[in-house]
Scaffold this motif. Sequence first.
Motif, PDB file in Angstrom:
ATOM      1  N   PHE A  65      39.973  48.954 -10.141  1.00 39.63           N
ATOM      2  CA  PHE A  65      39.529  48.273 -11.827  1.00 39.63           C
ATOM      3  C   PHE A  65      40.596  49.088 -12.483  1.00 39.63           C
ATOM      4  CE2 PHE A  65      35.831  46.979 -10.037  1.00 39.63           C
ATOM      5  CZ  PHE A  65      36.175  45.590  -9.470  1.00 39.63           C
ATOM      6  N   GLY A  69      45.717  48.334 -10.083  1.00 41.16           N
ATOM      7  CA  GLY A  69      44.642  47.160  -9.457  1.00 41.16           C
ATOM      8  C   GLY A  69      43.671  46.653 -10.795  1.00 41.16           C
ATOM      9  N   PHE A  71      42.607  43.999 -12.462  1.00 37.34           N
ATOM     10  CA  PHE A  71      41.521  43.607 -12.309  1.00 37.34           C
ATOM     11  C   PHE A  71      40.708  43.460 -10.839  1.00 37.34           C
ATOM     12  CE2 PHE A  71      44.670  41.199 -15.265  1.00 37.34           C
ATOM     13  CZ  PHE A  71      43.997  41.523 -16.028  1.00 37.34           C
ATOM     14  N   TRP A  72      40.578  43.974  -9.901  1.00 39.17           N
ATOM     15  CA  TRP A  72      39.974  44.145  -8.592  1.00 39.17           C
ATOM     16  C   TRP A  72      39.912  45.242  -8.071  1.00 39.17           C
ATOM     17  CZ3 TRP A  72      45.135  41.899  -9.796  1.00 39.17           C
ATOM     18  CH2 TRP A  72      46.805  42.910  -9.256  1.00 39.17           C
ATOM     19  N   ALA A  73      39.109  45.475  -7.139  1.00 36.04           N
ATOM     20  CA  ALA A  73      38.874  46.794  -6.019  1.00 36.04           C
ATOM     21  C   ALA A  73      39.411  46.478  -4.169  1.00 36.04           C
ATOM     22  CB  ALA A  73      37.606  47.493  -6.528  1.00 36.04           C
ATOM     23  N   HIS A  74      40.097  47.022  -4.051  1.00 34.30           N
ATOM     24  CA  HIS A  74      40.250  46.710  -3.228  1.00 34.30           C
ATOM     25  C   HIS A  74      39.909  48.192  -2.369  1.00 34.30           C
ATOM     26  CE1 HIS A  74      44.234  45.030  -3.124  1.00 34.30           C
ATOM     27  NE2 HIS A  74      44.374  46.225  -3.260  1.00 34.30           N
TER      28      HIS A  74
END
Length: 272
Positions: A65, A69, A71-74
């Motif tokens: 976030f 990224g 809008f995302w976490a990975h």
Amino acid sequence: MTDTTVTSAEAGSKTGIAALLADLADGRIEVLDLTAPLSATTPALRLPAPFPNLIDLSLEKVAAFDDDGPFWAHNNIHVGEHYGTHVDAPAHWVSGRDGRDVSQLPVERLVGEAAVIDMTAEVEADPDFLLEIEHIEAWQSEHGPLPVGGWLLYRTGWDQYGHDEKLFLNTDADGASHTPGVSAACAKWLAEETPLAGFGVETVGIDAGRGFELDPPFPVHYHLLGNDKYGVTSLKNLDRLPARGALIVVTPLPIVGGTASPARVLALVEQS
């Protein structure tokens, strides 16, 4: 809107998948997780020098976030094949080196009846306890034959040590691990004389901690994997399963060329 809720009475008139789904919906079948949590502190096999060890689990952040990224976490996952609750494929062992890798395991052999043999009292008295043919024959006298295409799960109470690697491996000053396992004769018999698809344990490996002292060394690996049968390790919650009648679902990742894979192992148990 049509009400699709299935009552217990209606479930009784159904068969097959419909009955299973209905029983899951109304709680008559419980899904149990037999998997050890997977983290950087999960106990793992430690081979003595000069043999190298697989890596423990670590997560490498790629995005969280942030600018990488929004809008995302990975994460990237770094872990050895034989870590935590994992499935051993025939390609893992010299006796099965030309056999199936973990991506080639037939999925129908990863789902089947669970037969649970409880030797916790014997292991409490002797952590080096070895399962013998006679113990399984006594189990069969009480519970019936081992299930065709099923999995024999070896309950020893060892999952109680899963929070602490030192206790879990139980290694002495000479480097020998004292954990329960299976005798060489019993391993050969399980591999060659039973209709099982696989064998599951609560310990770090499918052989005894001192399995290197047996003939052949590590006989469960040698005989089962050499006969296209599979092993799963580091199970928990076997004390919540009946001696027979539960359904086990073993889900390794289909890693092409892989000798093993961490897995989620579930059991479906009918409630009384």
